[in-house]
Design a protein around this motif. Structure first.
Motif, mmCIF file in Angstrom:
data_model
loop_
_atom_site.group_PDB
_atom_site.id
_atom_site.type_symbol
_atom_site.label_atom_id
_atom_site.label_comp_id
_atom_site.label_asym_id
_atom_site.label_seq_id
_atom_site.Cartn_x
_atom_site.Cartn_y
_atom_site.Cartn_z
ATOM 1 N N UNK A 144 7.016 30.083 -6.209
ATOM 2 C CA UNK A 144 6.021 30.350 -7.255
ATOM 3 C C UNK A 144 5.590 29.071 -7.951
ATOM 4 N N UNK A 145 6.596 28.254 -8.323
ATOM 5 C CA UNK A 145 6.278 27.016 -9.036
ATOM 6 C C UNK A 145 7.349 25.983 -8.751
ATOM 7 N N UNK A 146 6.921 24.810 -8.351
ATOM 8 C CA UNK A 146 7.797 23.665 -8.193
ATOM 9 C C UNK A 146 7.002 22.418 -8.563
ATOM 10 N N UNK A 147 7.705 21.411 -9.050
ATOM 11 C CA UNK A 147 7.007 20.244 -9.581
ATOM 12 C C UNK A 147 7.905 19.021 -9.506
ATOM 13 N N UNK A 148 7.260 17.861 -9.355
ATOM 14 C CA UNK A 148 7.942 16.572 -9.431
ATOM 15 C C UNK A 148 7.626 15.944 -10.781
ATOM 16 N N UNK A 149 8.652 15.495 -11.510
ATOM 17 C CA UNK A 149 8.522 14.867 -12.821
ATOM 18 C C UNK A 149 8.096 15.896 -13.878
ATOM 19 N N UNK A 150 7.897 15.422 -15.081
ATOM 20 C CA UNK A 150 7.417 16.293 -16.146
ATOM 21 C C UNK A 150 8.472 16.631 -17.191
ATOM 22 N N UNK A 151 8.023 17.372 -18.201
ATOM 23 C CA UNK A 151 8.909 17.877 -19.241
ATOM 24 C C UNK A 151 9.163 19.360 -18.981
ATOM 25 N N UNK A 152 10.437 19.724 -18.943
ATOM 26 C CA UNK A 152 10.872 21.093 -18.706
ATOM 27 C C UNK A 152 11.634 21.552 -19.945
ATOM 28 N N UNK A 153 11.208 22.621 -20.573
ATOM 29 C CA UNK A 153 11.873 23.134 -21.763
ATOM 30 C C UNK A 153 12.244 24.604 -21.579
ATOM 31 N N UNK A 154 13.472 24.930 -21.958
ATOM 32 C CA UNK A 154 13.951 26.316 -21.916
ATOM 33 C C UNK A 154 14.632 26.608 -23.243
ATOM 34 N N UNK A 155 14.157 27.618 -23.940
ATOM 35 C CA UNK A 155 14.828 28.047 -25.174
ATOM 36 C C UNK A 155 15.722 29.228 -24.805
ATOM 37 N N UNK A 156 17.028 29.035 -24.988
ATOM 38 C CA UNK A 156 17.986 30.007 -24.474
ATOM 39 C C UNK A 156 19.165 30.184 -25.414
ATOM 40 N N UNK A 157 19.848 31.309 -25.232
ATOM 41 C CA UNK A 157 21.103 31.578 -25.927
ATOM 42 C C UNK A 157 22.128 32.005 -24.885
ATOM 43 N N UNK A 158 23.258 31.310 -24.871
ATOM 44 C CA UNK A 158 24.306 31.606 -23.905
ATOM 45 C C UNK A 158 25.194 32.741 -24.404
ATOM 46 N N UNK A 159 25.995 33.345 -23.527
ATOM 47 C CA UNK A 159 26.807 34.496 -23.932
ATOM 48 C C UNK A 159 27.803 34.152 -25.044
ATOM 49 N N UNK A 160 27.998 35.102 -25.937
ATOM 50 C CA UNK A 160 28.995 34.939 -26.995
ATOM 51 C C UNK A 160 30.347 35.367 -26.445
ATOM 52 N N UNK A 161 30.868 34.549 -25.546
ATOM 53 C CA UNK A 161 32.125 34.829 -24.851
ATOM 54 C C UNK A 161 33.046 33.634 -25.038
ATOM 55 N N UNK A 162 34.304 33.885 -25.351
ATOM 56 C CA UNK A 162 35.247 32.802 -25.602
ATOM 57 C C UNK A 162 36.455 32.838 -24.669
#
Length: 305
Positions: A144-162
């Motif tokens: 679908x999408x692939x790219x060389x170089x650039x700015x990649x941003x992901x806003x995420x929250x990881x599991x609340x697991x300890x």
């Protein structure tokens, strides 16, 4: 998705390429709006309304964006990993194309590892398979999408697991392994979460370097797993820089081993993978102690290039 606190060999993703839906000439997906008007409207909202960003390589423009609105995953942008079709897995999870594991709701993409009451056979291509109790979710932009170089941003929250046993990853993998098997063709782990060390995210730049260089990773980038944070990669022809909420975590100057010369192997298109997996090794999953379900949530993805 190479583990660094709990080491295991990186694996290639085997996926099937799907054909994108055709768009009617002169119309935006059959919406009835002229294409030019639709494109102008899209530019005001894509990438959070930021059409371009500057870099040492020049100006990068918005190329890919998803805010996960609505109630379904946009299949023009993503494919769902499905172990019975591809055979791919990280630990003992079985990736399924199922709403319990991959769900869009409330402006979020949720990738969830769930434990079933009984063992089941996770089938793999060619009549094989393995027994497990855990299903999970993973999506990629492969095909679908692939790219060389650039700015990649992901806003995420990881599991609340300890407890140990949960592994999440935001990472890039080469569209084609032009320089050979892993790690020769490169891999970029923007952030990995290991529930055995739940207070940090770990980036890692994988490839064959000309000499030992500790700047490919950092095990001291602290996070707050109870809230969303922005994980960013700035990928230029000379450097790879990973930051969390604007604070630099890794800055690495590309320096490949002979016979390659920089910027190889990071001079070819990579695609994005978002993964909720089970841990292995020292962060190994246990049906007795690992806290499940475990969900990685994605608020948005934005790429400029």
């Amino acid at each position: 998705m190479k583990k660094i606190l709990w080491l295991s060999r990186g694996l290639a993703i085997a996926v099937l390429l799907a054909v994108l839906p055709a768009v009617l000439p002169g119309l935006d997906g059959g919406s009835g709006r002229p294409a030019a008007t639709a494109d102008a409207a899209a530019r005001t909202t894509a990438c959070g309304g930021v059409a371009a960003v500057s870099s040492t390589d020049g100006v990068w423009r918005c190329r890919f964006s998803d805010d996960f609105t609505g109630t379904t995953l946009n299949r023009n942008k993503w494919i769902v990993q499905h172990t019975p079709v591809t055979g791919w897995r990280s630990g003992r999870e079985c990736y399924l194309n199922h709403p319990e594991n991959v769900r869009v709701s409330g402006g979020l993409l949720s990738l969830t590892a769930r434990e079933k009451a009984k063992l089941f056979l996770c089938e793999t291509p060619g009549g094989g398979g393995y027994w497990t109790r855990v299903t999970s979710g993973m999506v990629t932009t492969w095909g679908r999408f692939q790219q060389t170089y650039g700015r990649w941003e992901i806003r995420a929250r990881f599991p609340d697991v300890t407890t140990r046993g949960v592994h999440s990853a935001l990472w890039l993998w080469p569209r084609v392994q032009n320089y050979g098997a892993w790690p020769r063709s490169g891999e970029i782990d923007i952030a990995e979460f290991f529930s055995g060390k739940p207070d940090r995210a770990i980036p890692y730049i994988h490839y064959r370097k000309a000499r030992w260089d500790p700047s490919v990773t950092n095990t001291s980038c602290l996070i707050d797993r109870t809230r969303f944070q922005t994980y960013r990669l700035d990928w230029t022809r000379s450097t790879l820089t990973v930051s969390i909420d604007g604070k630099v975590c890794v800055r690495h100057t590309i320096n490949p081993a002979w016979p390659l010369s920089k910027p190889a192997p990071f001079d070819k298109p990579f695609f994005l993978a978002l993964t909720q997996a089970l841990g292995i090794g020292q962060n190994g999953y246990s049906s007795w102690t690992t806290q499940l379900p475990a969900t990685t949530q994605i608020d948005w993805v934005r790429v400029w290039g």
